[in-house]
Design a protein around this motif. Sequence first.
Motif, PDB file in Angstrom:
ATOM      1  N   ASN A 286      50.845  26.166  30.565  1.00  0.00           N
ATOM      2  CA  ASN A 286      50.334  27.005  31.651  1.00  0.00           C
ATOM      3  C   ASN A 286      48.908  27.422  31.323  1.00  0.00           C
ATOM      4  OD1 ASN A 286      51.366  28.824  29.561  1.00  0.00           O
ATOM      5  ND2 ASN A 286      50.845  30.451  30.969  1.00  0.00           N
ATOM      6  N   GLN A 287      48.172  27.806  32.343  1.00  0.00           N
ATOM      7  CA  GLN A 287      46.784  28.237  32.182  1.00  0.00           C
ATOM      8  C   GLN A 287      46.771  29.748  31.979  1.00  0.00           C
ATOM      9  OE1 GLN A 287      45.204  25.545  31.517  1.00  0.00           O
ATOM     10  NE2 GLN A 287      43.709  25.356  33.153  1.00  0.00           N
ATOM     11  N   ALA A 288      47.223  30.196  30.819  1.00  0.00           N
ATOM     12  CA  ALA A 288      47.479  31.624  30.615  1.00  0.00           C
ATOM     13  C   ALA A 288      46.247  32.494  30.837  1.00  0.00           C
ATOM     14  CB  ALA A 288      48.048  31.850  29.213  1.00  0.00           C
ATOM     15  N   LEU A 289      45.110  32.116  30.264  1.00  0.00           N
ATOM     16  CA  LEU A 289      43.918  32.948  30.424  1.00  0.00           C
ATOM     17  C   LEU A 289      43.418  32.924  31.861  1.00  0.00           C
ATOM     18  CD1 LEU A 289      41.866  34.797  29.110  1.00  0.00           C
ATOM     19  CD2 LEU A 289      40.518  32.776  28.488  1.00  0.00           C
ATOM     20  N   CYS A 290      43.496  31.743  32.508  1.00  0.00           N
ATOM     21  CA  CYS A 290      43.083  31.658  33.912  1.00  0.00           C
ATOM     22  C   CYS A 290      44.035  32.453  34.807  1.00  0.00           C
ATOM     23  CB  CYS A 290      43.046  30.199  34.354  1.00  0.00           C
ATOM     24  SG  CYS A 290      41.759  29.226  33.550  1.00  0.00           S
ATOM     25  N   ALA A 291      45.327  32.386  34.507  1.00  0.00           N
ATOM     26  CA  ALA A 291      46.299  33.166  35.281  1.00  0.00           C
ATOM     27  C   ALA A 291      46.073  34.657  35.078  1.00  0.00           C
ATOM     28  CB  ALA A 291      47.714  32.782  34.877  1.00  0.00           C
ATOM     29  N   PHE A 292      45.742  35.045  33.858  1.00  0.00           N
ATOM     30  CA  PHE A 292      45.432  36.447  33.579  1.00  0.00           C
ATOM     31  C   PHE A 292      44.211  36.886  34.374  1.00  0.00           C
ATOM     32  CE2 PHE A 292      43.430  39.572  30.484  1.00  0.00           C
ATOM     33  CZ  PHE A 292      44.222  40.632  30.889  1.00  0.00           C
ATOM     34  N   THR A 293      43.201  36.001  34.433  1.00  0.00           N
ATOM     35  CA  THR A 293      41.993  36.298  35.219  1.00  0.00           C
ATOM     36  C   THR A 293      42.352  36.505  36.686  1.00  0.00           C
ATOM     37  OG1 THR A 293      40.670  34.955  33.698  1.00  0.00           O
ATOM     38  CG2 THR A 293      39.710  35.455  35.853  1.00  0.00           C
ATOM     39  N   ALA A 294      43.191  35.623  37.236  1.00  0.00           N
ATOM     40  CA  ALA A 294      43.613  35.771  38.634  1.00  0.00           C
ATOM     41  C   ALA A 294      44.358  37.080  38.845  1.00  0.00           C
ATOM     42  CB  ALA A 294      44.495  34.590  39.039  1.00  0.00           C
ATOM     43  N   GLY A 295      45.197  37.450  37.883  1.00  0.00           N
ATOM     44  CA  GLY A 295      45.925  38.710  37.986  1.00  0.00           C
ATOM     45  C   GLY A 295      45.007  39.915  37.990  1.00  0.00           C
ATOM     46  N   VAL A 296      43.996  39.900  37.119  1.00  0.00           N
ATOM     47  CA  VAL A 296      43.031  41.006  37.071  1.00  0.00           C
ATOM     48  C   VAL A 296      42.231  41.054  38.371  1.00  0.00           C
ATOM     49  CG1 VAL A 296      41.017  41.947  35.866  1.00  0.00           C
ATOM     50  CG2 VAL A 296      42.888  40.943  34.553  1.00  0.00           C
ATOM     51  N   TYR A 297      41.835  39.891  38.875  1.00  0.00           N
ATOM     52  CA  TYR A 297      41.087  39.833  40.140  1.00  0.00           C
ATOM     53  C   TYR A 297      41.913  40.426  41.282  1.00  0.00           C
ATOM     54  CZ  TYR A 297      39.092  37.763  44.391  1.00  0.00           C
ATOM     55  OH  TYR A 297      38.579  37.573  45.649  1.00  0.00           O
TER      56      TYR A 297
ATOM     57  N   GLY B   1      42.903  44.373  45.233  1.00  0.00           N
ATOM     58  CA  GLY B   1      43.954  45.009  46.016  1.00  0.00           C
ATOM     59  C   GLY B   1      44.188  44.262  47.321  1.00  0.00           C
ATOM     60  N   ALA B   2      45.219  44.647  48.036  1.00  0.00           N
ATOM     61  CA  ALA B   2      45.562  43.963  49.284  1.00  0.00           C
ATOM     62  C   ALA B   2      44.434  44.064  50.309  1.00  0.00           C
ATOM     63  CB  ALA B   2      46.860  44.536  49.858  1.00  0.00           C
ATOM     64  N   GLU B   3      43.839  45.248  50.433  1.00  0.00           N
ATOM     65  CA  GLU B   3      42.773  45.435  51.419  1.00  0.00           C
ATOM     66  C   GLU B   3      41.508  44.688  51.040  1.00  0.00           C
ATOM     67  OE1 GLU B   3      42.909  46.811  54.464  1.00  0.00           O
ATOM     68  OE2 GLU B   3      45.060  46.846  54.023  1.00  0.00           O
ATOM     69  N   GLY B   4      41.181  44.691  49.753  1.00  0.00           N
ATOM     70  CA  GLY B   4      39.989  43.984  49.304  1.00  0.00           C
ATOM     71  C   GLY B   4      40.108  42.491  49.512  1.00  0.00           C
ATOM     72  N   LEU B   5      41.298  41.943  49.224  1.00  0.00           N
ATOM     73  CA  LEU B   5      41.509  40.509  49.426  1.00  0.00           C
ATOM     74  C   LEU B   5      41.438  40.163  50.910  1.00  0.00           C
ATOM     75  CD1 LEU B   5      42.170  38.047  47.592  1.00  0.00           C
ATOM     76  CD2 LEU B   5      44.548  38.320  48.304  1.00  0.00           C
TER      77      LEU B   5
ATOM     78  N   GLN C 286      39.741  41.800  53.149  1.00  0.00           N
ATOM     79  CA  GLN C 286      38.340  41.911  53.562  1.00  0.00           C
ATOM     80  C   GLN C 286      37.569  40.642  53.187  1.00  0.00           C
ATOM     81  OE1 GLN C 286      36.085  45.027  51.662  1.00  0.00           O
ATOM     82  NE2 GLN C 286      34.584  45.111  53.314  1.00  0.00           N
ATOM     83  N   ALA C 287      37.826  40.106  51.982  1.00  0.00           N
ATOM     84  CA  ALA C 287      37.160  38.870  51.567  1.00  0.00           C
ATOM     85  C   ALA C 287      37.507  37.725  52.513  1.00  0.00           C
ATOM     86  CB  ALA C 287      37.561  38.516  50.132  1.00  0.00           C
ATOM     87  N   ALA C 288      38.780  37.656  52.916  1.00  0.00           N
ATOM     88  CA  ALA C 288      39.224  36.604  53.829  1.00  0.00           C
ATOM     89  C   ALA C 288      38.593  36.768  55.205  1.00  0.00           C
ATOM     90  CB  ALA C 288      40.749  36.626  53.928  1.00  0.00           C
ATOM     91  N   VAL C 289      38.586  37.989  55.726  1.00  0.00           N
ATOM     92  CA  VAL C 289      38.042  38.244  57.064  1.00  0.00           C
ATOM     93  C   VAL C 289      36.536  37.968  57.093  1.00  0.00           C
ATOM     94  CG1 VAL C 289      37.570  40.049  58.760  1.00  0.00           C
ATOM     95  CG2 VAL C 289      39.842  39.874  57.737  1.00  0.00           C
ATOM     96  N   LEU C 290      35.815  38.409  56.055  1.00  0.00           N
ATOM     97  CA  LEU C 290      34.379  38.160  56.006  1.00  0.00           C
ATOM     98  C   LEU C 290      34.081  36.666  55.922  1.00  0.00           C
ATOM     99  CD1 LEU C 290      33.159  41.009  53.610  1.00  0.00           C
ATOM    100  CD2 LEU C 290      32.575  40.739  56.029  1.00  0.00           C
ATOM    101  N   SER C 291      34.834  35.952  55.097  1.00  0.00           N
ATOM    102  CA  SER C 291      34.641  34.505  54.970  1.00  0.00           C
ATOM    103  C   SER C 291      34.849  33.823  56.315  1.00  0.00           C
ATOM    104  CB  SER C 291      35.604  33.929  53.930  1.00  0.00           C
ATOM    105  OG  SER C 291      35.354  34.469  52.651  1.00  0.00           O
ATOM    106  N   MET C 292      35.920  34.197  56.985  1.00  0.00           N
ATOM    107  CA  MET C 292      36.259  33.574  58.257  1.00  0.00           C
ATOM    108  C   MET C 292      35.224  33.912  59.337  1.00  0.00           C
ATOM    109  SD  MET C 292      39.974  33.519  60.128  1.00  0.00           S
ATOM    110  CE  MET C 292      40.109  35.307  60.210  1.00  0.00           C
ATOM    111  N   SER C 293      34.844  35.179  59.440  1.00  0.00           N
ATOM    112  CA  SER C 293      33.906  35.578  60.490  1.00  0.00           C
ATOM    113  C   SER C 293      32.527  34.972  60.269  1.00  0.00           C
ATOM    114  CB  SER C 293      33.808  37.106  60.558  1.00  0.00           C
ATOM    115  OG  SER C 293      33.324  37.637  59.334  1.00  0.00           O
ATOM    116  N   LYS C 294      32.093  34.885  59.018  1.00  0.00           N
ATOM    117  CA  LYS C 294      30.786  34.287  58.735  1.00  0.00           C
ATOM    118  C   LYS C 294      30.797  32.785  59.004  1.00  0.00           C
ATOM    119  CE  LYS C 294      29.153  37.752  55.420  1.00  0.00           C
ATOM    120  NZ  LYS C 294      28.649  38.009  54.052  1.00  0.00           N
ATOM    121  N   ALA C 295      31.920  32.137  58.693  1.00  0.00           N
ATOM    122  CA  ALA C 295      32.037  30.706  58.983  1.00  0.00           C
ATOM    123  C   ALA C 295      31.960  30.455  60.482  1.00  0.00           C
ATOM    124  CB  ALA C 295      33.345  30.162  58.415  1.00  0.00           C
TER     125      ALA C 295
END
Length: 434
Positions: free
Chosen positions: A326-337, A342-346, A348-357
Amino acid sequence: MGTYVPNTEIQKRAMLDAIGAGAVEELFSAVPREMLVDRLNLPEGMSELSVRQKVTAMARKNRVYDTVLRGAGAYRHFIPAVVRSVVGREELVTAYTPYQAEISQGILQSIFEYQTMICSLTGMDVSNASVYDGATAAAEALAMCRDRKRNKAYVSACADPQVIETMRTYCFGSGMELAVVPEKDGRTDLEALKAALGPDAACVYIAQPNYYGCMEDARAIGEAAHAAGAKYIMGCNPIALAVMETPAACGADVAVGEAQPLGLDLAFGGPYLGYMAASKAMFRKLPGRIVGQTRDVDGNVGYVLTLTAREQHIRREKASSNICSNQALCAFTAGVYLTAMGAEGLKQAAVLSMSKAHYFARELEKIGLHRVHAGEYFHEFVTSCANSEKVLKALEGHGILGGLPVRDGILWCVTEVVSREELDRAAAIVKEAC
């Protein structure tokens, strides 16, 4: 490696005698002679200063673009500073294999938290501790669905070509048959899929959003797969999962994908991270490591590797998968991210990406680069372009990595890190080049 293993000549001789070999070289008798070297022709060592100067000069050859408008499986997203700060701490860049639970509680808990967040994103019941990358995860998912009577995988032509090639490699090695379902207007041809599915169908795989950025009719495809008795696999962009229906809601049996967008830099190609999650009915076929939560004799919460007696560990010749890394350090990075966003931050990132596209697509439309495919899309889209090479070269000259040339034009991508000013500037350059 022999020079790095601290065995005495007497110990080496004893081991060779035990296996009936006269010399270490006999262990490599199957390797063609022309591929063996007795000694590497290496130059003399350099000073530390010389090495630094040479490596720095090599690094300058890498081109880092100020603006990136290309995705196709690898995406530049904003990564909060806390992510690098936490995962870079010396005590967290930890041992790779957490087999001894009593001394691996930290790494085991980090993996357990990662698995929990992947389940929350996908709606699935269980996640593994990750695999090498998204293509590996997709290929491993096919093997999960295979049985004695069903040995054929149906894969959408709208999936990433590199993912499809990885699947072909896996299927070739296992003897599984792979059929590519044709596309229609940038999406999986549902009617062609229904006509093709037979009693040998093990699974159906689609990407959501797909390689062209289009949103598939995931529920209908899932219903068609299940009606034929096949399992349903969805390969999903994890950022898009913040705003789209979960794979579980679409009826998926297995959800996989490339988790590089979750806090991992583009980094000139890696390392990446493959996530895998499954329904309860499929969890015993989920390859790789799974961490579970338990309690010790004193009632304290603890973490352990669970289901470790599965075939890939003890009966390898009968296993549906032999992957256990498994990619333990990469998975840990994803977990920290995910924790930092948080749910709202993620979302927001999705909505901004979509609206800008969508904004950029409208600007390109004004100058004659029309979208090739109609319908809903996330943050990628294909536009027609009479001279892709000229347009992309013009962008490159201004420090902008343009979209990816594809059969019908250019595949563009916009994420939340690209400002409106950058998009307007890119559109002006494209207009001038056209």
